[in-house]
Design an enzyme around this catalytic site. Structure first.
Site, PDB file in Angstrom:
ATOM      1  N   GLN A  74       1.267  -1.462   0.226  1.00  0.00           N
ATOM      2  CA  GLN A  74      -0.018   0.159   0.519  1.00  0.00           C
ATOM      3  C   GLN A  74       0.568   1.379   0.256  1.00  0.00           C
ATOM      4  O   GLN A  74       0.325   2.040  -0.866  1.00  0.00           O
ATOM      5  CB  GLN A  74      -1.162  -0.055   1.350  1.00  0.00           C
ATOM      6  N   GLU A  75       2.145   0.956   0.736  1.00  0.00           N
ATOM      7  CA  GLU A  75       3.336   2.812   1.090  1.00  0.00           C
ATOM      8  C   GLU A  75       3.377   2.895  -0.400  1.00  0.00           C
ATOM      9  O   GLU A  75       3.680   3.772  -0.873  1.00  0.00           O
ATOM     10  CB  GLU A  75       3.406   1.919   2.159  1.00  0.00           C
ATOM     11  N   SER A  76       4.164   1.150  -1.055  1.00  0.00           N
ATOM     12  CA  SER A  76       5.312   1.503  -1.982  1.00  0.00           C
ATOM     13  C   SER A  76       5.243   0.859  -3.256  1.00  0.00           C
ATOM     14  O   SER A  76       5.811   1.110  -3.929  1.00  0.00           O
ATOM     15  CB  SER A  76       6.609   1.246  -1.315  1.00  0.00           C
ATOM     16  N   TYR A 101      -6.712   3.843   3.193  1.00  0.00           N
ATOM     17  CA  TYR A 101      -5.597   3.624   3.448  1.00  0.00           C
ATOM     18  C   TYR A 101      -5.683   2.267   4.380  1.00  0.00           C
ATOM     19  O   TYR A 101      -4.943   1.428   3.613  1.00  0.00           O
ATOM     20  CB  TYR A 101      -4.255   4.042   4.368  1.00  0.00           C
TER      21      TYR A 101
END
Length: 515
Positions: free
Chosen positions: A313-315, A440
């Site tokens: 999800q972040e990168s 998120y």
């Protein structure tokens, strides 16, 4: 898929309405000649179910599922052990009731007028619609008018048979279907996915879970409106079991545990994205094997698959990822955060993962102890995304709007309000992009479900391939090829990362000891 919601109002009203009718049998613990007394004398509650990710699943000795958890709690409520019997299809479930081999059926069964003629329903606890599914890339029917038995197969005992018969009589005279006596709904969904069957019908929850692992499964149309889901028991003059069920569901409704289970199993099934899911699963095959050892090394008490989902999800698992705001690396850490954690290179995969875990653990440590253990991670991740101070505001706003600040289901609904002036102007820490924090956490949960399900399926396929190879010992592994034996390339990896960890409950931070 429509929003799934437990029918709390229905449970409350039904409890009040039926309590009077069942009142003579409510003191079930004091009688020796009723159904509850028989269960307690036997020392076990016999529950028949069908294996699925939502209802009941057993992976390497660990059990999970919404119906399993509810049944386990009900057995404890009665002071007895739980005995689970798994059947292949719905017809076999009702055979267990007819033959006296089960006290309850807990398998995501739909309440309908035909079933209640012969069986006693319990309280309803969520709702589903029945949907016709097909494989992406194949013809999508827009109506049932031309669907026939050479295209459509359904599982034996499926509740939709009555609906199909009514539609055939009133709207679609050419509609026909086949009941496959040898396959349950899950097997038929797999047939559609593999291209061996054009269509089948399943409930919206089962479909949404399959789509997390098989994005090529698509919904063609709704066959029914929303239908309530319930448990079933034998229908007779003994109402003690029904009275106990009503009291039990009313209790877990009032203490909030029913809402927590709804959030755990049904709170993240909406908004399926075919492209996003397909892209993620391709990354699981192509990128994750190189990163998995690091996720496992640093996950500690966090399930490594959850950590992997957070990082994606972040990168999108890109160690060099950089955002316009300056956060970088697999875990997208700010420069200040990295310095506080003693990191020297945010683009170094190992440093980023180890630092991200420590930062998440720091957030976990700040979450109030009143938050249930299995929900603490979601509060921590929201704080990881938008800052812990804004999480405090979200909890305060939840209290002001008569919600439970310790319930993730309640708090997450208030997160988008943190960006609305009428709310943030009255909060301690002001404006926050709460809608982003909401998305998120929801995305992470969806990726985690997809990852766990996908790895479980890979492991199952590998086990089946090994068994097949053992059944034909005269054939050497070198003689298999990917055309005739599709899992040969997978098996040729001597120490596949996919098989290095056994699958477990995808919905919790920690594994719980089995009772």
């Amino acid at each position: 898929m429509k929003k799934l919601k437990i029918n709390y109002l229905f449970i409350g009203i039904l409890t009040l309405l039926l309590a009077a009718a069942l009142w003579p049998s409510i003191p079930w613990f004091g009688k020796a000649d009723n159904r509850i007394a028989a269960i307690q004398s036997r020392g076990e509650l016999r529950v028949s179910t069908i294996e699925s990710p939502l209802t009941y699943a057993r992976i390497n000795g660990k059990k999970y599922g919404l119906d399993y958890e509810l049944a386990q709690q009900f057995a404890s409520y009665l002071g007895v052990k739980l005995k689970i019997t798994v059947r292949q299809n719905i017809s076999q479930l009702f055979d267990d009731l007819d033959n006296g081999n089960a006290d309850l059926l807990a398998a995501g069964l739909v309440y309908n007028s035909e079933r209640v003629k012969n069986y006693q329903p319990g309280p309803t606890y969520y709702s589903v619609s029945q949907q016709l599914v097909y494989r992406v890339g194949q013809y999508r029917p827009r109506t049932l008018a031309t669907v026939n038995e050479s295209q459509l197969s359904i599982a034996p005992g499926h509740v939709v048979v009555n609906d199909l018969q009514a539609l055939k009589e009133t709207k679609f005279p050419d509609l026909s279907w086949k009941v496959d006596d040898k396959k349950g709904t899950a097997a038929l969904l797999s047939e559609v996915i593999s291209g061996n069957l054009d269509y089948t019908i399943a409930d919206s929850v089962a479909i949404s879970l399959f789509q997390r692992v098989h994005p090529e499964l698509a919904v063609a149309l709704d066959v029914t409106d929303e239908q309530p889901v319930t448990w079933f028991s034998q229908l007779d003059d003994d109402n003690t079991l029904s009275a106990a069920l009503l009291d039990f569901f009313n209790t877990i409704n009032e203490d909030g545990s029913l809402a927590r289970m709804e959030e755990k199993y049904l709170g993240h099934g909406d908004d399926f994205d075919y492209v996003d899911t397909r892209t993620f699963l391709r990354a699981v095959d192509g990128v994750l094997p190189d990163l998995q050892p690091l996720f496992e090394k640093y996950a500690q008490e966090i399930d490594w698959r959850l950590l992997a989902a957070i990082s994606y999800q972040e990168s999108h698992w890109d160690p060099l990822a950089t955002s316009p705001t300056g956060v970088r690396g697999l875990m997208m850490l700010t420069k200040n955060t990295a310095q506080s954690l003693g990191l020297t290179d945010r683009t170094d995969a190992e440093q980023s993962i180890s630092g991200g875990v420590r930062y998440i653990q720091d957030m976990m440590g700040k979450v109030p102890e009143t938050v249930p253990e299995e929900e603490r991670i979601w509060f921590a991740l929201a704080a990881y995304n938008m800052g812990y101070a804004h999480m405090l505001d979200a909890r305060a706003l939840t209290v002001k709007t008569r919600g439970n600040p310790d319930s993730w289901a309640d708090v997450k609904q208030r997160l988008p309000l943190l960006s609305q002036k009428q709310y943030y102007s009255k909060l301690t820490y002001g404006y926050a992009r709460g809608h982003e924090a909401y998305a998120y956490v929801e995305n992470i949960r969806k990726y985690q479900i997809s990852l766990v399900g996908y790895l479980q399926e890979k492991e199952k396929q590998a086990a089946e391939a090994i068994k097949l190879a053992q059944d034909y010992p005269a054939v050497s592994p070198a003689e298999f090829d990917t055309e005739t034996f599709p899992f040969s390339s997978f098996l040729s990896q001597p120490s596949s990362n996919y098989l290095s960890h056994s699958p477990s409950l995808p919905f919790s931070l920690k594994k719980k000891d089995e009772n």
